[in-house]
Design a protein around this motif. Sequence first.
Motif, PDB file in Angstrom:
ATOM      1  N   ALA A 120       0.834  -1.208   0.000  1.00  0.00           N
ATOM      2  CA  ALA A 120       0.000   0.000   0.000  1.00  0.00           C
ATOM      3  C   ALA A 120       0.867   1.255   0.000  1.00  0.00           C
ATOM      4  O   ALA A 120       0.557   2.233  -0.688  1.00  0.00           O
ATOM      5  N   ASP A 121       1.957   1.239   0.753  1.00  0.00           N
ATOM      6  CA  ASP A 121       2.891   2.369   0.758  1.00  0.00           C
ATOM      7  C   ASP A 121       3.539   2.540  -0.613  1.00  0.00           C
ATOM      8  O   ASP A 121       3.637   3.654  -1.130  1.00  0.00           O
ATOM      9  N   ASP A 180       1.151   4.043  -3.046  1.00  0.00           N
ATOM     10  CA  ASP A 180       0.961   5.474  -2.814  1.00  0.00           C
ATOM     11  C   ASP A 180       2.098   6.284  -3.445  1.00  0.00           C
ATOM     12  O   ASP A 180       1.850   7.311  -4.082  1.00  0.00           O
ATOM     13  N   GLN A 224       3.297  -7.610  -4.889  1.00  0.00           N
ATOM     14  CA  GLN A 224       2.521  -7.297  -3.684  1.00  0.00           C
ATOM     15  C   GLN A 224       2.927  -8.210  -2.527  1.00  0.00           C
ATOM     16  O   GLN A 224       3.120  -7.739  -1.404  1.00  0.00           O
ATOM     17  N   ASP A 241       4.410  -6.908   0.967  1.00  0.00           N
ATOM     18  CA  ASP A 241       3.604  -7.127   2.167  1.00  0.00           C
ATOM     19  C   ASP A 241       4.267  -8.092   3.136  1.00  0.00           C
ATOM     20  O   ASP A 241       4.088  -7.968   4.348  1.00  0.00           O
TER      21      ASP A 241
END
Length: 91
Positions: free
Chosen positions: A7-8, A11, A75, A79
Amino acid sequence: MQNLSFADLADYLKHGREIEFAYNGGQYSITNHSRFWYLCDDTDHILLDTLSRFEEKERLISRIAMFIIDGLTVQEIFDQKLYSVDGLAIL
């Protein structure tokens, strides 16, 4: 550089930042050039994929999330914190 989740990473990419990371002995980069995003194997100097047009950020995130390197998606690599923190750069 601190540990980043996917997610970082997403972004940073949404804001147009380029990423370099090391995983499983290889060096990789997510970069933009000539209005396209690319995923490259910088160890072997190979273009792995043209991910999207520069402005297609959601497509970029979707494509990079599912791209498989050595049996894991990008991902999963982020993660699960399997990349080398020392090899991570946000440009």
